[in-house]
Motif scaffolding. Structure first.
Motif, mmCIF file in Angstrom:
data_model
loop_
_atom_site.group_PDB
_atom_site.id
_atom_site.type_symbol
_atom_site.label_atom_id
_atom_site.label_comp_id
_atom_site.label_asym_id
_atom_site.label_seq_id
_atom_site.Cartn_x
_atom_site.Cartn_y
_atom_site.Cartn_z
ATOM 1 N N UNK A 5 -18.785 105.204 -77.857
ATOM 2 C CA UNK A 5 -19.469 105.703 -79.045
ATOM 3 C C UNK A 5 -18.846 107.021 -79.498
ATOM 4 N N UNK A 6 -19.102 107.369 -80.754
ATOM 5 C CA UNK A 6 -18.510 108.564 -81.358
ATOM 6 C C UNK A 6 -19.586 109.586 -81.674
ATOM 7 N N UNK A 29 -16.458 109.679 -77.607
ATOM 8 C CA UNK A 29 -15.314 110.289 -78.284
ATOM 9 C C UNK A 29 -15.887 111.314 -79.251
ATOM 10 N N UNK A 30 -15.422 112.555 -79.153
ATOM 11 C CA UNK A 30 -16.064 113.648 -79.876
ATOM 12 C C UNK A 30 -15.160 114.197 -80.969
ATOM 13 N N UNK A 31 -15.704 114.305 -82.165
ATOM 14 C CA UNK A 31 -15.075 115.030 -83.265
ATOM 15 C C UNK A 31 -15.583 116.460 -83.203
ATOM 16 N N UNK A 32 -14.672 117.413 -83.151
ATOM 17 C CA UNK A 32 -15.017 118.820 -82.979
ATOM 18 C C UNK A 32 -14.973 119.498 -84.342
ATOM 19 N N UNK A 33 -16.140 119.756 -84.918
ATOM 20 C CA UNK A 33 -16.218 120.328 -86.252
ATOM 21 C C UNK A 33 -16.346 121.837 -86.237
ATOM 22 N N UNK A 70 -18.353 104.813 -88.809
ATOM 23 C CA UNK A 70 -19.540 104.679 -87.967
ATOM 24 C C UNK A 70 -19.643 105.928 -87.108
ATOM 25 N N UNK A 71 -20.879 106.357 -86.877
ATOM 26 C CA UNK A 71 -21.105 107.591 -86.125
ATOM 27 C C UNK A 71 -22.382 107.431 -85.313
ATOM 28 N N UNK A 72 -22.238 107.506 -84.000
ATOM 29 C CA UNK A 72 -23.391 107.308 -83.117
ATOM 30 C C UNK A 72 -24.251 108.566 -82.991
ATOM 31 N N UNK A 119 -24.707 102.130 -87.276
ATOM 32 C CA UNK A 119 -24.889 101.904 -85.838
ATOM 33 C C UNK A 119 -26.249 102.385 -85.339
ATOM 34 N N UNK A 120 -27.175 102.687 -86.259
ATOM 35 C CA UNK A 120 -28.472 103.196 -85.842
ATOM 36 C C UNK A 120 -28.329 104.485 -85.074
#
Length: 225
Positions: A5-6, A29-33, A70-72, A119-120
């Motif tokens: 999941x992201x 998997x992490x997006x670092x904002x 998609x973003x969990x 993805x809820x």
């Protein structure tokens, strides 16, 4: 292609945001904002599956999120603390505080709703004890955090397919807290406060709760030990 999941974490260059990104990286998997591209790149190099996502959150556009289908999990951790009495606080201070702490959060959430709905997903808003109780000298900051709590409540009521959690930590041992204590004129003792890792653990607990569990609000207070 990863099957994990992201998660996207804002304010990920330091403090609670960085700690939360580290906690989530074990399972997501992490997006670092955030704005500090160098700090984000350094953290991304530490974490498997992490990607730096440098962006000015107060000016985010649909183009910035176009590749996120998609973003969990979306964790809003970025924020500012501009303190002062009502007599001292200018209209500009109010605007800056609300722009970062509320408007930017609302807009990024709006832009990512299709990805979250797909993805809820789960939206976690790192709030504050000031989002529950307003004290003297904290007017604009507390108002922004009360508004952030209302945003979470409205989102939860409107988007019933998503989970929405407000996390209300007390004082946390971070650079922001050092600035707050300096403003107050006190001596800094980080041992009296929560660690960023403790707040990140609370976020992770909400995210990893079973599918039948919806943790809507978590309140953390430092023990001073």
């Amino acid at each position: 292609m990863s099957t994990r999941p992201t998660a996207l974490v804002t304010g990920a260059s330091r403090g609670v945001g960085a700690a939360t990104a580290r906690a989530l990286a074990a399972t997501h998997d992490v997006l670092l904002g955030g704005r500090d591209a160098d700090a984000l790149a350094a953290l991304a190099a530490e974490l498997p599956g992490a990607t730096a996502w440098p962006v000015e959150l107060t000016a985010v556009t649909a183009a910035d999120v176009a590749t996120i289908s998609s973003l969990d999990v979306l964790v809003h951790s970025a924020g500012v603390a501009r303190l002062g009495t009502l007599a001292e606080s200018t209209a500009q201070q109010w605007r800056e505080t609300l722009e970062v702490n509320v408007v930017a959060v609302a807009e990024l959430t709006r832009l990512l709703l299709p990805a979250l709905r797909a993805v809820g997903g789960h939206v976690v808003l790192v709030n504050s004890g000031a989002g529950i109780t307003a004290n003297a000298g904290w007017g604009s900051y507390a108002a922004s955090k009360f508004a952030l709590r209302a945003l979470a409540d409205a989102l939860r009521a409107e988007e019933t397919g998503l989970r929405v959690t407000s996390v209300h930590p007390g004082r946390v041992d971070t650079d922001m807290q050092r600035a707050v204590v300096a403003h107050e004129g006190g001596a800094y003792d980080g041992s009296r406060f929560l660690t960023a890792d403790s707040v990140a653990a609370a976020v992770l607990a909400a995210v990893l709760a079973g599918p039948d569990a919806h943790l809507t609000e978590l309140v953390l207070r430092p023990t001073g030990r």
